[in-house]
Design a protein around this motif. Sequence first.
Motif, PDB file in Angstrom:
ATOM      1  N   LEU A 151       0.841  -1.195   0.000  1.00 12.29           N
ATOM      2  CA  LEU A 151       0.000   0.000   0.000  1.00 12.29           C
ATOM      3  C   LEU A 151       0.872   1.238   0.000  1.00 12.29           C
ATOM      4  N   THR A 152       0.647   2.118  -0.982  1.00 10.94           N
ATOM      5  CA  THR A 152       1.375   3.387  -1.074  1.00 10.94           C
ATOM      6  C   THR A 152       0.387   4.535  -0.934  1.00 10.94           C
ATOM      7  N   ALA A 153       0.726   5.511  -0.107  1.00 13.74           N
ATOM      8  CA  ALA A 153      -0.167   6.647   0.133  1.00 13.74           C
ATOM      9  C   ALA A 153       0.236   7.846  -0.712  1.00 13.74           C
ATOM     10  N   VAL A 154      -0.772   8.510  -1.294  1.00 13.31           N
ATOM     11  CA  VAL A 154      -0.591   9.766  -2.011  1.00 13.31           C
ATOM     12  C   VAL A 154      -1.061  10.892  -1.106  1.00 13.31           C
ATOM     13  N   ALA A 155      -0.155  11.781  -0.711  1.00 10.54           N
ATOM     14  CA  ALA A 155      -0.538  12.921   0.119  1.00 10.54           C
ATOM     15  C   ALA A 155      -1.233  13.960  -0.755  1.00 10.54           C
ATOM     16  N   ALA A 156      -2.497  14.290  -0.424  1.00 13.17           N
ATOM     17  CA  ALA A 156      -3.323  15.148  -1.276  1.00 13.17           C
ATOM     18  C   ALA A 156      -3.876  16.333  -0.482  1.00 13.17           C
ATOM     19  N   PRO A 157      -3.144  17.441  -0.427  1.00 14.64           N
ATOM     20  CA  PRO A 157      -3.662  18.635   0.261  1.00 14.64           C
ATOM     21  C   PRO A 157      -4.741  19.316  -0.570  1.00 14.64           C
ATOM     22  N   ARG A 158      -5.605  20.075   0.110  1.00 13.98           N
ATOM     23  CA  ARG A 158      -6.676  20.753  -0.612  1.00 13.98           C
ATOM     24  C   ARG A 158      -6.179  22.038  -1.263  1.00 13.98           C
ATOM     25  N   LEU A 159      -5.418  22.849  -0.540  1.00 11.41           N
ATOM     26  CA  LEU A 159      -4.919  24.125  -1.047  1.00 11.41           C
ATOM     27  C   LEU A 159      -3.408  24.180  -0.900  1.00 11.41           C
ATOM     28  N   LEU A 160      -2.748  24.829  -1.890  1.00  7.85           N
ATOM     29  CA  LEU A 160      -1.295  24.971  -1.827  1.00  7.85           C
ATOM     30  C   LEU A 160      -0.814  26.371  -2.186  1.00  7.85           C
ATOM     31  N   THR A 161      -1.701  27.260  -2.584  1.00 10.83           N
ATOM     32  CA  THR A 161      -1.270  28.590  -3.016  1.00 10.83           C
ATOM     33  C   THR A 161      -1.867  29.664  -2.111  1.00 10.83           C
ATOM     34  N   VAL A 163      -2.054  32.652   0.914  1.00 13.03           N
ATOM     35  CA  VAL A 163      -1.917  32.581   2.376  1.00 13.03           C
ATOM     36  C   VAL A 163      -2.553  31.299   2.900  1.00 13.03           C
ATOM     37  N   ALA A 164      -3.730  30.947   2.356  1.00 14.35           N
ATOM     38  CA  ALA A 164      -4.429  29.756   2.823  1.00 14.35           C
ATOM     39  C   ALA A 164      -3.665  28.481   2.494  1.00 14.35           C
ATOM     40  N   GLY A 165      -2.848  28.526   1.438  1.00 18.33           N
ATOM     41  CA  GLY A 165      -2.130  27.322   1.020  1.00 18.33           C
ATOM     42  C   GLY A 165      -0.796  27.109   1.702  1.00 18.33           C
ATOM     43  N   ALA A 166      -0.336  28.075   2.481  1.00 19.65           N
ATOM     44  CA  ALA A 166       0.968  27.946   3.128  1.00 19.65           C
ATOM     45  C   ALA A 166       1.000  26.749   4.074  1.00 19.65           C
ATOM     46  N   ASP A 167      -0.071  26.576   4.848  1.00 20.08           N
ATOM     47  CA  ASP A 167      -0.129  25.432   5.761  1.00 20.08           C
ATOM     48  C   ASP A 167      -0.155  24.119   4.984  1.00 20.08           C
ATOM     49  N   GLY A 168      -0.895  24.099   3.873  1.00 23.32           N
ATOM     50  CA  GLY A 168      -0.960  22.889   3.064  1.00 23.32           C
ATOM     51  C   GLY A 168       0.392  22.502   2.510  1.00 23.32           C
TER      52      GLY A 168
END
Length: 419
Positions: A151-161, A163-168
């Motif tokens: 089993l391989t996991a794909v890390a899928a953040p919702r936002l990346l751009t 100010v809101a995406g900085a945490d992602g």
Amino acid sequence: MSADSKQPRPPSDDAGGAATEGANALLLSNARLTDGRTVDVRLVRGRIEAVGTAGSLSTAGVRVDLSGYLLLPAPAEPHAHADTALSADLPGPVSYAPEDVQRRATEAALLQLGHGATALRAQVRIGDVHALGPLEAVLQARRSLRGLTDLTAVAAPRLLTGVAGADGLALLRDAVKMGAGVVGGRPDLDPDPAGYVEAVLEVAAEHGVPVDLHTDGDDPARLARFAAMVGGLRPGVTIGPCAGLGRLPEDVAGRAADRLAAAGVTVVCLPQGGCTGTERRGTAPVRLLRSAGVRLAAGGGALRDAANPVGRGDPLEAAFLLASLEGLDPEEAYGAVSTRAREAMGLPEVRVEAGFPAELLAVRGDRMAGVLSLAYSRIVVHRGRVVARTSAVREYCDSAAALDLPRQARTDPGGPAAR
């Protein structure tokens, strides 16, 4: 794959090593291959050691009689959703408590293993209030499944751009350090899709991991820009399910397909339908993509979650749909869920030949068309040992009509024969 990796390992010279090898050996006897031959296949230390005519090989280990079965390279699942699988019947919102995600992910992987998939790539959403919790749960499921399936996991953040995406973006880097083997997500949901892709590619380059992006593919300009950004990138880049390509005018979709082919991008289609609630039903334009030379694999997508409450996660069903609805011949359709799915996941090639990994699926039947049509009884081999069996028995009432029907011989290993 290097030439050395295709060669079988030499047997041990010492007596203790020989005894260990015998204990770990598995002989698959009387198996039918797609070229019509009936063979014995000996597996040692997770690889195919020898393939010979039926009755020509012996072993000190376990023997499984595959009379009446077609022996194939095992399929792989390149696009699953482990964190939401098996949640369709749950009351209320889907629980992302780590113990619930781990339980569902484990059960889903075992269901797909029973269908024949010995390797699984699972999309896992990170961020928001759940942070890395779902990923940690899926990685724990991976550890508990070791030896049964990969089993391989794909890390899928919702936002990346923005100010809101900085945490992602920070979480995405942390996810790779935790053990996510692939980075991706859904650029369509970010206010700046191109910026999202650029951020994913940056993290992938930093850590040397593949990219797997979940996109509907309904914006040809966005796809063209994406293809220009990833051309020649190594490790590989996969996108899917791209059902939106099928809703574009054929000439527009054709130009997008040409760009994806030139960039070396693999498209994973989902013949059983979309895997998110916001997508309209449909699948990628398989024939158009193939004619453009796009690398094409197929997966199962949603497994009994809100997007598809009856999803089966069965690679043989995906191959059946490619053959019955898209016009692929049965061998090519099966290749989309086996050989090409493994390529998309960066896994070594599997053939029923000496020296190749012992990742195999035996299905009752003598030809590929029959296997895709019925596919009831299955025996799954992972790393050289049997890890799952499904035996189907069909019985008819004792009547004059049934008495003259042909019946299969009682050759099902480990149980009564199907009728």
